[in-house]
Design a protein around this motif. Structure first.
Motif, PDB file in Angstrom:
ATOM      1  N   TRP A  59      38.620  46.500  20.732  1.00 37.07           N
ATOM      2  CA  TRP A  59      40.041  46.162  20.817  1.00 37.07           C
ATOM      3  C   TRP A  59      40.616  46.443  22.206  1.00 37.07           C
ATOM      4  O   TRP A  59      41.524  45.748  22.642  1.00 37.07           O
ATOM      5  N   LEU A  60      40.101  47.426  22.910  1.00 40.87           N
ATOM      6  CA  LEU A  60      40.533  47.623  24.292  1.00 40.87           C
ATOM      7  C   LEU A  60      39.755  46.717  25.248  1.00 40.87           C
ATOM      8  O   LEU A  60      40.341  46.123  26.160  1.00 40.87           O
ATOM      9  N   ALA A  61      38.466  46.610  25.038  1.00 40.56           N
ATOM     10  CA  ALA A  61      37.605  45.763  25.859  1.00 40.56           C
ATOM     11  C   ALA A  61      36.821  44.846  24.929  1.00 40.56           C
ATOM     12  O   ALA A  61      35.688  45.142  24.551  1.00 40.56           O
ATOM     13  N   PRO A  62      37.405  43.720  24.511  1.00 35.58           N
ATOM     14  CA  PRO A  62      36.727  42.824  23.563  1.00 35.58           C
ATOM     15  C   PRO A  62      35.397  42.308  24.116  1.00 35.58           C
ATOM     16  O   PRO A  62      35.235  42.110  25.318  1.00 35.58           O
ATOM     17  N   LEU A 100      39.211  44.613  43.723  1.00 38.40           N
ATOM     18  CA  LEU A 100      40.413  45.370  43.384  1.00 38.40           C
ATOM     19  C   LEU A 100      40.396  45.847  41.928  1.00 38.40           C
ATOM     20  O   LEU A 100      41.023  46.845  41.593  1.00 38.40           O
ATOM     21  N   PHE A 101      39.682  45.113  41.079  1.00 34.54           N
ATOM     22  CA  PHE A 101      39.564  45.525  39.676  1.00 34.54           C
ATOM     23  C   PHE A 101      38.454  46.556  39.469  1.00 34.54           C
ATOM     24  O   PHE A 101      38.304  47.071  38.365  1.00 34.54           O
ATOM     25  N   GLU A 102      37.681  46.846  40.509  1.00 37.23           N
ATOM     26  CA  GLU A 102      36.576  47.793  40.413  1.00 37.23           C
ATOM     27  C   GLU A 102      36.974  49.142  40.994  1.00 37.23           C
ATOM     28  O   GLU A 102      36.213  49.761  41.739  1.00 37.23           O
ATOM     29  N   PHE A 103      38.189  49.588  40.687  1.00 35.81           N
ATOM     30  CA  PHE A 103      38.692  50.870  41.185  1.00 35.81           C
ATOM     31  C   PHE A 103      37.674  51.974  40.902  1.00 35.81           C
ATOM     32  O   PHE A 103      37.168  52.108  39.790  1.00 35.81           O
ATOM     33  N   SER A 104      37.374  52.777  41.919  1.00 35.63           N
ATOM     34  CA  SER A 104      36.346  53.802  41.777  1.00 35.63           C
ATOM     35  C   SER A 104      36.684  54.999  42.643  1.00 35.63           C
ATOM     36  O   SER A 104      37.169  54.851  43.772  1.00 35.63           O
ATOM     37  N   LEU A 150      42.220  45.995  31.739  1.00 30.49           N
ATOM     38  CA  LEU A 150      43.068  45.419  32.772  1.00 30.49           C
ATOM     39  C   LEU A 150      42.659  43.990  33.098  1.00 30.49           C
ATOM     40  O   LEU A 150      43.513  43.108  33.295  1.00 30.49           O
ATOM     41  N   ARG A 151      41.349  43.729  33.153  1.00 25.72           N
ATOM     42  CA  ARG A 151      40.892  42.365  33.429  1.00 25.72           C
ATOM     43  C   ARG A 151      41.348  41.400  32.336  1.00 25.72           C
ATOM     44  O   ARG A 151      41.658  40.237  32.615  1.00 25.72           O
ATOM     45  N   ARG A 152      41.348  41.866  31.119  1.00 25.05           N
ATOM     46  CA  ARG A 152      41.711  41.010  29.995  1.00 25.05           C
ATOM     47  C   ARG A 152      43.130  40.484  30.152  1.00 25.05           C
ATOM     48  O   ARG A 152      43.417  39.329  29.769  1.00 25.05           O
ATOM     49  N   LEU A 153      44.031  41.265  30.704  1.00 24.13           N
ATOM     50  CA  LEU A 153      45.417  40.823  30.880  1.00 24.13           C
ATOM     51  C   LEU A 153      45.512  39.615  31.807  1.00 24.13           C
ATOM     52  O   LEU A 153      46.430  38.800  31.683  1.00 24.13           O
ATOM     53  N   PHE A 154      44.569  39.500  32.736  1.00 23.13           N
ATOM     54  CA  PHE A 154      44.592  38.408  33.698  1.00 23.13           C
ATOM     55  C   PHE A 154      43.549  37.329  33.375  1.00 23.13           C
ATOM     56  O   PHE A 154      43.350  36.411  34.172  1.00 23.13           O
ATOM     57  N   GLY A 155      42.888  37.456  32.227  1.00 20.90           N
ATOM     58  CA  GLY A 155      41.956  36.420  31.794  1.00 20.90           C
ATOM     59  C   GLY A 155      40.592  36.449  32.444  1.00 20.90           C
ATOM     60  O   GLY A 155      39.868  35.452  32.388  1.00 20.90           O
ATOM     61  N   TRP A 156      40.196  37.589  33.052  1.00 22.20           N
ATOM     62  CA  TRP A 156      38.894  37.662  33.711  1.00 22.20           C
ATOM     63  C   TRP A 156      37.847  38.230  32.748  1.00 22.20           C
ATOM     64  O   TRP A 156      38.109  39.181  32.026  1.00 22.20           O
ATOM     65  N   HIS A 157      36.668  37.620  32.764  1.00 22.84           N
ATOM     66  CA  HIS A 157      35.576  38.022  31.879  1.00 22.84           C
ATOM     67  C   HIS A 157      34.259  38.052  32.644  1.00 22.84           C
ATOM     68  O   HIS A 157      34.170  37.562  33.780  1.00 22.84           O
ATOM     69  N   GLU A 158      33.253  38.586  31.988  1.00 18.91           N
ATOM     70  CA  GLU A 158      31.903  38.676  32.539  1.00 18.91           C
ATOM     71  C   GLU A 158      30.919  38.078  31.545  1.00 18.91           C
ATOM     72  O   GLU A 158      31.040  38.292  30.337  1.00 18.91           O
ATOM     73  N   LEU A 159      29.949  37.333  32.057  1.00 11.89           N
ATOM     74  CA  LEU A 159      28.919  36.729  31.210  1.00 11.89           C
ATOM     75  C   LEU A 159      27.558  37.303  31.578  1.00 11.89           C
ATOM     76  O   LEU A 159      27.209  37.379  32.761  1.00 11.89           O
TER      77      LEU A 159
END
Length: 532
Positions: free
Chosen positions: A434-437, A192-196, A311-320
């Protein structure tokens, strides 16, 4: 060709062919490439064929061309597993032979597209760490043969390392520990976060390629306007509320298509995502239609990256991501946790020997002067546009471009507020965006080079850009005060100079003394081989 035996049936050192069933898998790709030549051939016979016969002629020609090409390629492709290298010979008309020594192979990845999986086949890629063009790939081998080759490469590398350094002992590592996995519920949330809107781009591309087969010209905007005018009167008669409802319905359909496309792409790519810690490194498996199986040796991980999106940052989701010598999808970054919370990322990074920055890290701000200079330079564009409008037929519009200057300044201010860098006894850190830390962490010992770059404005302002070279990429610190840049360079070079790289080998740990403490830090600086 004499002496050539089917895959898996020949002893080591003898030429082998890939799996015969690979002819069918390869033919499918060749058929797709043969469509245009088949169309050209069928067009030449258009007087003999018409309608369904014309289309059938294209299909038959495409299949024949694709199958013939696949058979010829299979007959003229052999590989040899030698004592010191793997050799691949290819070519139908002109022959080419490539050999890759075992010590140059950084990683062995196994890829199973859907059709190949049905036949139990896979593509085995020997990654040299020098980019995709220098990698060696075998298509198509039985899956068991691919697994055997991967283990063989690791054993040969370990044997060579042990012969070069007899004092090294095989390191003991946990085997099969699952570090990260995505259940179906999380995979659905991720989608759902991968809107395309890629579906619309594909549809537009297909319409452009096959517009000759449509009953009307899809790119005739006047024709579209007349159709809308002719059929839209009934909508205009319903009033503004109905028109607004129609617009909302169209937007809703756009949103549904975007979410559906993103979900489908995510499920296809990351279905069954699992990252495990094995005795040979980190093993990542994922994919619904094309199943990939990649193993990254721990000592080959050069740095880690923590990324997110607004948008992911608002919900605490990150990628490693791991920055590795091997290639993954054309880059040196391997996604090891595509959708996770911060507390899930720390154990994965620590398993690779890269502790994420904690509260004790002393962060440093970049030079403010650099962002002031960037804001001034960025403002020159709207000023130039405004100056040009003064001499245009509409001089009253000249102030409008100047409205962009506050936004340029605000953007640079936010960049400065979010940018940080740090250095401790083992690692260097960078935080920016600042938008996508994003946070980058690199091992001081694994850095390849240190470069201080200054332009005219940087020399005048007393700041510089610090480039730290990695085998899998580059880590750059922007707008670092020149004294701070020199201090970081000296500390990194000191760490590299203290490390005996002749004792860093794949899968081994030195039993002798380790690197001494960094001066004035009170921290023990372990070697790369010990951490891996």
């Amino acid at each position: 060709m004499t002496g050539v035996i089917a895959s898996g049936a020949a002893p080591e050192g003898h030429p082998r062919r890939t799996a015969p069933l690979g002819i069918l898998v390869g033919a499918l790709g060749d058929i797709r490439k043969a469509v245009l030549p088949a169309v050209a051939g069928a067009y030449g016979l258009r007087n003999e064929f018409a309608g369904i016969g014309f289309l059938a002629g294209i299909a038959v020609l495409a299949v024949l061309i694709g199958l013939a090409g696949s058979v010829l390629r299979w007959l003229r492709t052999t590989y040899t597993v030698g004592e010191e290298d793997i050799r691949l010979e290819t070519g139908v008309v002109s022959r080419s032979a490539r050999s890759v020594p075992y010590e140059r192979i950084q990683d062995v990845s196994i890829e199973e597209p859907l059709l190949a999986r049905l036949f139990g086949l896979a593509r085995v890629t020997f990654d040299t760490g020098a980019g995709g063009k220098d990698d060696l790939a075998l298509s198509w081998l039985p899956l068991a043969e691919g697994e055997r080759l991967r283990e063989l490469v690791r054993e040969r590398r370990d044997e060579e390392a042990q012969q070069a350094t007899p004092g090294l002992a095989v390191q003991a590592e946990p085997s099969g520990d699952v570090l990260f996995a995505m259940p179906r519920k999380r995979l659905a949330i991720f989608g759902l976060f991968e809107f395309s809107l890629a579906a619309f781009a594909v549809a537009a591309g297909a319409a452009q390629q096959f517009d000759d087969f449509l009953p009307f010209d899809i790119w005739d905007w006047d024709g579209w306007q007349s159709r809308l005018d002719g059929g839209g009167h009934w909508l205009a008669a319903l009033g503004p509320f109905a028109q607004a409802a129609a617009v909302m319905l169209a937007l809703a359909m756009l949103v549904v298509v975007g979410f559906t496309t993103g979900l489908a792409r995510t499920v296809a790519r990351d279905w069954g995502f699992e990252l495990t810690r094995t005795a040979k490194g980190f093993r990542r498996r994922r994919g619904l239609f094309t199943r990939t199986d990649v193993v990254m040796p721990a000592h080959r991980v050069q740095a880690v990256q923590v990324r997110t999106r607004p948008l992911r940052r608002l919900f605490g989701w990150h990628e490693l991501r791991f920055v590795s010598l091997a290639q993954d999808e054309g880059t040196g970054s391997h996604v090891v946790a595509p959708f996770a919370q911060v507390d899930e990322l720390a154990p994965i990074a620590a398993a690779a020997g890269f502790p994420l920055p904690g509260a004790a890290i002393e962060w440093h701000r970049p030079a403010r002067r650099a962002f002031v200079d960037a804001a001034v330079l960025g403002s020159l564009v709207p000023v130039a546009i405004a100056a040009g409008l003064l001499f245009s037929p509409v001089p009253a519009a000249a102030p409008l471009p100047l409205l962009a200057i506050p936004f340029v300044a605000l953007g640079q201010l936010l960049r400065w507020r979010r940018a940080r860098h740090a250095l401790d006894a083992r690692q260097v850190y960078r935080r920016h965006g600042w938008l996508a830390p994003r946070v980058d962490v690199a091992d001081r010992v694994k850095l390849q080079s240190v470069e201080i770059a200054q332009g005219p404005l940087a020399r005048a302002g007393g700041y510089a850009t610090l480039h730290l070279g990695l085998a899998g990429g580059r880590l750059s610190f922007e707008a670092v005060p020149i004294r701070e840049a020199r201090r970081i360079r000296a500390a990194v070079l000191d760490s590299i100079a203290r490390c005996d790289f002749s004792r860093l080998s794949s899968g081994f740990r030195p039993e002798g003394p380790t690197i001494p403490d960094d001066a004035g830090t009170g921290h023990r600086h372990t070697s790369t081989a010990e951490r891996s």
